[in-house]
Write a protein that holds these residues in place. Structure first.
Motif, PDB file in Angstrom:
ATOM      1  N   PHE A  38      27.362  52.562  60.014  1.00  0.00           N
ATOM      2  CA  PHE A  38      26.964  52.266  61.383  1.00  0.00           C
ATOM      3  C   PHE A  38      25.597  52.891  61.677  1.00  0.00           C
ATOM      4  N   LEU A  39      24.793  52.185  62.458  1.00  0.00           N
ATOM      5  CA  LEU A  39      23.502  52.722  62.908  1.00  0.00           C
ATOM      6  C   LEU A  39      23.765  53.796  63.968  1.00  0.00           C
ATOM      7  N   TYR A  40      22.717  54.541  64.308  1.00  0.00           N
ATOM      8  CA  TYR A  40      22.852  55.622  65.284  1.00  0.00           C
ATOM      9  C   TYR A  40      23.320  55.069  66.634  1.00  0.00           C
ATOM     10  N   ASN A  41      24.439  55.590  67.121  1.00  0.00           N
ATOM     11  CA  ASN A  41      25.051  55.165  68.395  1.00  0.00           C
ATOM     12  C   ASN A  41      25.565  53.719  68.406  1.00  0.00           C
ATOM     13  N   MET A  42      25.631  53.080  67.254  1.00  0.00           N
ATOM     14  CA  MET A  42      25.999  51.658  67.196  1.00  0.00           C
ATOM     15  C   MET A  42      27.369  51.378  67.820  1.00  0.00           C
ATOM     16  N   ILE A  43      28.369  52.209  67.508  1.00  0.00           N
ATOM     17  CA  ILE A  43      29.710  51.925  68.048  1.00  0.00           C
ATOM     18  C   ILE A  43      29.722  52.123  69.564  1.00  0.00           C
ATOM     19  N   ARG A  44      29.069  53.182  70.024  1.00  0.00           N
ATOM     20  CA  ARG A  44      29.061  53.445  71.461  1.00  0.00           C
ATOM     21  C   ARG A  44      28.286  52.371  72.231  1.00  0.00           C
ATOM     22  N   ILE A  45      27.258  51.794  71.621  1.00  0.00           N
ATOM     23  CA  ILE A  45      26.525  50.703  72.305  1.00  0.00           C
ATOM     24  C   ILE A  45      27.343  49.410  72.254  1.00  0.00           C
ATOM     25  N   MET A  46      28.033  49.167  71.135  1.00  0.00           N
ATOM     26  CA  MET A  46      28.903  47.980  71.067  1.00  0.00           C
ATOM     27  C   MET A  46      29.997  48.089  72.128  1.00  0.00           C
ATOM     28  N   VAL A  47      30.629  49.266  72.218  1.00  0.00           N
ATOM     29  CA  VAL A  47      31.698  49.449  73.215  1.00  0.00           C
ATOM     30  C   VAL A  47      31.122  49.315  74.629  1.00  0.00           C
ATOM     31  N   GLY A  48      29.963  49.912  74.869  1.00  0.00           N
ATOM     32  CA  GLY A  48      29.321  49.808  76.186  1.00  0.00           C
ATOM     33  C   GLY A  48      29.036  48.361  76.566  1.00  0.00           C
ATOM     34  N   THR A  49      28.708  47.542  75.583  1.00  0.00           N
ATOM     35  CA  THR A  49      28.435  46.120  75.826  1.00  0.00           C
ATOM     36  C   THR A  49      29.740  45.359  76.077  1.00  0.00           C
ATOM     37  N   LEU A  50      30.756  45.667  75.277  1.00  0.00           N
ATOM     38  CA  LEU A  50      32.050  45.003  75.468  1.00  0.00           C
ATOM     39  C   LEU A  50      32.668  45.385  76.815  1.00  0.00           C
ATOM     40  N   LEU A  51      32.373  46.581  77.290  1.00  0.00           N
ATOM     41  CA  LEU A  51      32.872  46.973  78.620  1.00  0.00           C
ATOM     42  C   LEU A  51      32.272  46.079  79.706  1.00  0.00           C
ATOM     43  N   GLU A  52      31.026  45.648  79.525  1.00  0.00           N
ATOM     44  CA  GLU A  52      30.420  44.712  80.491  1.00  0.00           C
ATOM     45  C   GLU A  52      31.201  43.400  80.515  1.00  0.00           C
ATOM     46  N   VAL A  53      31.718  43.005  79.353  1.00  0.00           N
ATOM     47  CA  VAL A  53      32.585  41.820  79.287  1.00  0.00           C
ATOM     48  C   VAL A  53      33.906  42.128  80.008  1.00  0.00           C
ATOM     49  N   GLY A  54      34.439  43.320  79.767  1.00  0.00           N
ATOM     50  CA  GLY A  54      35.697  43.726  80.408  1.00  0.00           C
ATOM     51  C   GLY A  54      35.611  43.763  81.924  1.00  0.00           C
ATOM     52  N   PHE A  55      34.402  44.055  82.426  1.00  0.00           N
ATOM     53  CA  PHE A  55      34.149  44.087  83.875  1.00  0.00           C
ATOM     54  C   PHE A  55      33.782  42.694  84.416  1.00  0.00           C
ATOM     55  N   ASN A  56      33.736  41.700  83.519  1.00  0.00           N
ATOM     56  CA  ASN A  56      33.277  40.345  83.879  1.00  0.00           C
ATOM     57  C   ASN A  56      31.825  40.297  84.341  1.00  0.00           C
ATOM     58  N   LYS A  57      31.036  41.260  83.909  1.00  0.00           N
ATOM     59  CA  LYS A  57      29.590  41.201  84.193  1.00  0.00           C
ATOM     60  C   LYS A  57      28.880  40.371  83.132  1.00  0.00           C
ATOM     61  N   LEU A  58      29.468  40.296  81.945  1.00  0.00           N
ATOM     62  CA  LEU A  58      28.946  39.468  80.862  1.00  0.00           C
ATOM     63  C   LEU A  58      30.034  38.478  80.469  1.00  0.00           C
ATOM     64  N   GLN A  59      29.630  37.289  80.050  1.00  0.00           N
ATOM     65  CA  GLN A  59      30.595  36.337  79.502  1.00  0.00           C
ATOM     66  C   GLN A  59      30.804  36.633  78.021  1.00  0.00           C
ATOM     67  N   VAL A  60      31.957  36.205  77.514  1.00  0.00           N
ATOM     68  CA  VAL A  60      32.299  36.457  76.111  1.00  0.00           C
ATOM     69  C   VAL A  60      31.164  36.021  75.181  1.00  0.00           C
ATOM     70  N   LYS A  61      30.674  34.806  75.371  1.00  0.00           N
ATOM     71  CA  LYS A  61      29.704  34.267  74.408  1.00  0.00           C
ATOM     72  C   LYS A  61      28.322  34.933  74.503  1.00  0.00           C
ATOM     73  N   GLU A  62      28.073  35.637  75.589  1.00  0.00           N
ATOM     74  CA  GLU A  62      26.789  36.333  75.710  1.00  0.00           C
ATOM     75  C   GLU A  62      26.650  37.459  74.691  1.00  0.00           C
ATOM     76  N   VAL A  63      27.767  37.964  74.187  1.00  0.00           N
ATOM     77  CA  VAL A  63      27.694  39.026  73.168  1.00  0.00           C
ATOM     78  C   VAL A  63      27.058  38.476  71.892  1.00  0.00           C
ATOM     79  N   LYS A  64      27.334  37.212  71.585  1.00  0.00           N
ATOM     80  CA  LYS A  64      26.697  36.556  70.438  1.00  0.00           C
ATOM     81  C   LYS A  64      25.179  36.471  70.657  1.00  0.00           C
ATOM     82  N   GLU A  65      24.776  36.120  71.868  1.00  0.00           N
ATOM     83  CA  GLU A  65      23.333  36.023  72.183  1.00  0.00           C
ATOM     84  C   GLU A  65      22.655  37.391  72.084  1.00  0.00           C
TER      85      GLU A  65
END
Lengths: 244, 244
Positions: free
Chosen positions: B191-218
């Motif tokens: 893993f890159l530096y902070n990679m897991i914590r940034i991935m989780v932070g991004t997925l949390l935006e999906v969990g909050f419905n601030k991001l759509q599922v497919k935006e993670v691919k973008e």
């Protein structure tokens, strides 16, 4: 004047017990300081249980009076903002002026947590008593049933205990093993000083096969502290609920 | 000379990460000091993962060399006696002189723990990220599957990362809810530096419905850190296993 009852959770690791004392930080002192920050008043709280140093609580109950005009639905949130993260207000409600957290209590439920495996756990080190040797939890459960009922618990009272009577009622004493975790759950009318930790320390002797199951009955009947086992350490104990 | 591999568990709360640094206490420093007490030698250890300040481990792997004559079956017990109770040696074995905890690693498994309920928990406060608002963990799981596979993870790399290549392989990314606990379990080549914590932070935006599922691919395809979500806090993260 307004009268409040609150349910409090705390990690007792860094505190010298619940009750205020000079020269040592306690849960009561921190709760009173936080209420001072919140209301600017000098508020004295009353706790249902004087938990010892290192003992935890999920459901300690306290009461206090205040002139604060803060609306009831905002108090919990504002109060938690004045507390360190090892003390948490779970619930606050207004009660009538007669309510007293200790005198009104009809009983309490405590749990004693044991981690029974070869290696300890760094994550549970403050919340569970680690015992390396395999415990016979089935025999502990059998022996615990001798303690259920209304008895003179003199054998399970620490020397510093100043209670007027040594008769207490235990409604149930459950001991449950889930993999390496053993949880002893005691529901009683009230407890003498260190009573639960001495009962658990005695049942552990049964778990180690140093005592036979029926010897616990003899220890209870002896009404002599020196007959019982050692006092189990504080950090395994937590106050779960105070009943009213 | 003898060569050792050890599996180490630690509560990272009171440490400034794994790697030795001046003026701050670290896991490496305490492990090296404890080996000095044990062997009287100046021993330098190599860790598989440089976990950050506040990050925990159940299965960190280290290696070191020593001339100690202590028999292998006694080392773990003696070593644990030289350590504070927030660091625990789970396993020690002798290996050949080529073994290197970091270079030989074929992959790592991390977990990120989230407590998703209105009130925090005083007992889990150092081990789980408390999020009050209800998370849509099913959408988080769907979005996480875009990250599985071999990709350029530039979008999920903290600015201080000095890795030569930003391509990594994620073998699996599971997100499991059990009542109020959400555990994100990531198995990857590295893993890159902070990679897991940034991935989780991004997925949390999906969990909050601030991001759509497919935006993670973008976001993944943008290869731009500023497109991803915030870095989730350290204390939810724990290193579970290093694979060889």
């Amino acid at each position: 004047m307004r009268y409040f009852k609150a349910i409090v959770e705390y990690d007792g690791t860094n505190y010298h017990g619940f009750q205020r004392q000079p020269n040592a930080i306690t849960i009561q002192e921190v709760l009173e300081s936080s209420l001072h920050i919140l209301t600017k008043e000098e508020i004295k709280i009353i706790g249902a249980s004087r938990t010892d140093s290192g003992v935890h609580a999920c459901g300690q109950v306290i009461n206090f009076e205040t002139k604060t005009p803060i609306p009831i639905q905002r108090i919990r949130y504002a109060w938690n903002n004045c507390l360190p993260d090892d003390i948490l207000i779970r619930e606050v409600k207004e009660v009538d002026d007669e309510f007293h957290a200790r005198y009104y209590s009809k009983g309490k439920i405590y749990e004693y947590h044991i981690l029974n495996k070869e290696l300890p756990s760094t994550f549970k080190r403050n919340y569970s008593y680690h015992i390396r040797k395999k415990l016979d939890s089935a025999s502990m459960l059998k022996a615990a049933q001798y303690l259920v009922g209304t008895h003179d618990f003199s054998s399970f009272r620490a020397s510093g205990c100043g209670a007027n009577t040594t008769v207490r009622t235990i409604n149930s004493f459950k001991i449950n093993r889930i993999e390496n975790n053993i949880i002893c759950r005691v529901d009683g009318s009230g407890f003498l000083y260190n009573m639960i930790r001495i009962m658990v320390g005695t049942l552990l002797e049964v778990g180690f096969n140093k005592l036979q199951v029926k010897e616990v009955k003899e220890i209870l009947e002896a009404k002599d502290r020196t007959e019982a086992g050692p006092t189990a350490p504080a950090h395994g104990l937590r106050l779960i609920k105070v009943k009213y």
